[in-house]
Design a protein around this motif. Sequence first.
Motif, short mmCIF file in Angstrom:
data_model
loop_
_atom_site.label_atom_id
_atom_site.label_comp_id
_atom_site.label_asym_id
_atom_site.label_seq_id
_atom_site.Cartn_x
_atom_site.Cartn_y
_atom_site.Cartn_z
N UNK A 15 -3.46 28.27 38.22
CA UNK A 15 -3.26 27.18 37.26
C UNK A 15 -3.99 25.92 37.68
N UNK A 16 -3.93 25.60 38.96
CA UNK A 16 -4.62 24.41 39.46
C UNK A 16 -6.13 24.54 39.31
N UNK A 17 -6.65 25.73 39.57
CA UNK A 17 -8.09 25.94 39.41
C UNK A 17 -8.53 25.74 37.97
N UNK A 18 -7.64 26.01 37.03
CA UNK A 18 -7.96 25.82 35.60
C UNK A 18 -7.70 24.38 35.18
N UNK A 19 -6.51 23.86 35.47
CA UNK A 19 -6.04 22.60 34.89
C UNK A 19 -6.52 21.35 35.61
N UNK A 20 -6.65 21.39 36.95
CA UNK A 20 -7.03 20.18 37.66
C UNK A 20 -8.42 19.67 37.25
N UNK A 21 -9.45 20.51 37.25
CA UNK A 21 -10.76 19.98 36.84
C UNK A 21 -10.77 19.43 35.42
N UNK A 79 -2.16 19.83 34.12
CA UNK A 79 -3.13 19.11 33.30
C UNK A 79 -2.65 17.69 33.01
N UNK A 80 -1.40 17.56 32.59
CA UNK A 80 -0.84 16.23 32.27
C UNK A 80 -0.79 15.34 33.50
N UNK A 81 -0.39 15.90 34.63
CA UNK A 81 -0.35 15.11 35.87
C UNK A 81 -1.72 14.64 36.30
N UNK A 82 -2.73 15.51 36.14
CA UNK A 82 -4.09 15.16 36.55
C UNK A 82 -4.66 14.05 35.68
N UNK A 83 -4.57 14.20 34.36
CA UNK A 83 -5.19 13.14 33.55
C UNK A 83 -4.38 11.86 33.57
N UNK A 84 -3.04 11.95 33.68
CA UNK A 84 -2.22 10.74 33.78
C UNK A 84 -2.48 10.01 35.09
N UNK A 85 -2.67 10.77 36.17
CA UNK A 85 -2.95 10.15 37.47
C UNK A 85 -4.25 9.38 37.46
N UNK A 86 -5.30 9.98 36.91
CA UNK A 86 -6.60 9.32 36.87
C UNK A 86 -6.57 8.15 35.88
N UNK A 110 -13.55 8.98 45.09
CA UNK A 110 -13.14 8.03 46.12
C UNK A 110 -12.12 6.99 45.66
N UNK A 111 -11.97 6.82 44.34
CA UNK A 111 -11.05 5.79 43.85
C UNK A 111 -9.95 6.38 42.99
N UNK A 112 -10.32 7.04 41.90
CA UNK A 112 -9.33 7.48 40.92
C UNK A 112 -8.41 8.59 41.44
N UNK A 113 -8.97 9.59 42.09
CA UNK A 113 -8.12 10.68 42.61
C UNK A 113 -7.17 10.18 43.70
N UNK A 114 -7.66 9.44 44.72
CA UNK A 114 -6.70 8.96 45.73
C UNK A 114 -5.59 8.07 45.16
N UNK A 117 -3.15 10.17 43.01
CA UNK A 117 -2.58 11.33 43.69
C UNK A 117 -1.07 11.49 43.53
N UNK A 118 -0.27 10.42 43.57
CA UNK A 118 1.17 10.63 43.36
C UNK A 118 1.50 11.27 42.01
N UNK A 119 0.80 10.87 40.95
CA UNK A 119 1.06 11.48 39.64
C UNK A 119 0.49 12.90 39.56
N UNK A 120 -0.62 13.12 40.22
CA UNK A 120 -1.21 14.47 40.26
C UNK A 120 -0.24 15.42 40.96
N UNK A 121 0.32 14.97 42.07
CA UNK A 121 1.30 15.79 42.78
C UNK A 121 2.57 15.95 41.95
N UNK A 122 2.92 14.94 41.16
CA UNK A 122 4.06 15.06 40.26
C UNK A 122 3.87 16.18 39.24
N UNK A 123 2.66 16.32 38.72
CA UNK A 123 2.36 17.43 37.81
C UNK A 123 2.48 18.77 38.50
#
Length: 194
Positions: A15-21, A79-86, A110-114, A117-123
């Motif tokens: 799922x991460x391989x599909x949704x994270x990118x 997917x929601x965690x990744x786009x909400x985090x960025x 270097x900026x958006x992902x770090x 990251x808390x919201x990405x991990x929340x997803x």
Amino acid sequence: MLEHLWYTALALIISSAIALPVGLAVGHTGRGRALAVISSGLVRALPTLGLITLAALFVGIGLTAPMIAFVVLAVPSILAGAYAGVESVSPATTDAAKAQGMSGWQVLIKVEIPLGLPLIIGGLRNATLQVVATATLAAYVGAGGLGRQLFLGLRTQDYPLMLAASLAVILLAIILDACFEFSQRLLRRLLGLV
């Protein structure tokens, strides 16, 4: 329990391989956000047991059918965690990074992902809890995990066995949730967000 954990981990990796990118791209560019929100909402409405049954009709008995359902179940949260985090990163911060000469790719990495990251991990946390809770359904189509004991207890009316399997799933979910909670707090502290 190890089999149950393996099913969960495998579903999350796929799922991460599909949704994270996809989520990172949507959050970074802003393109496709409406489509991502609508599609993730539609996918969440699918009944997992029905999806497993339908997949089993096409791919047969075994782990493939439940894995398809678990991936479909986990993708929307990731997917929601990744786009909400960025998306949560302040435009002033990304503008400052661009002003220093960073490319769009560098701003993302270097900026958006770090910072997101808390919201990405929340997803990932939400997806993990959903998959752990429904991984018991893998036994419905001949796979294993803790669902095997649940279905065996149901067939033989062995209620202590059903209770033990249920409690094991609940305990596993609580432990995984606590691990994610700890990692989110640690990340917020390291990033100076709390």
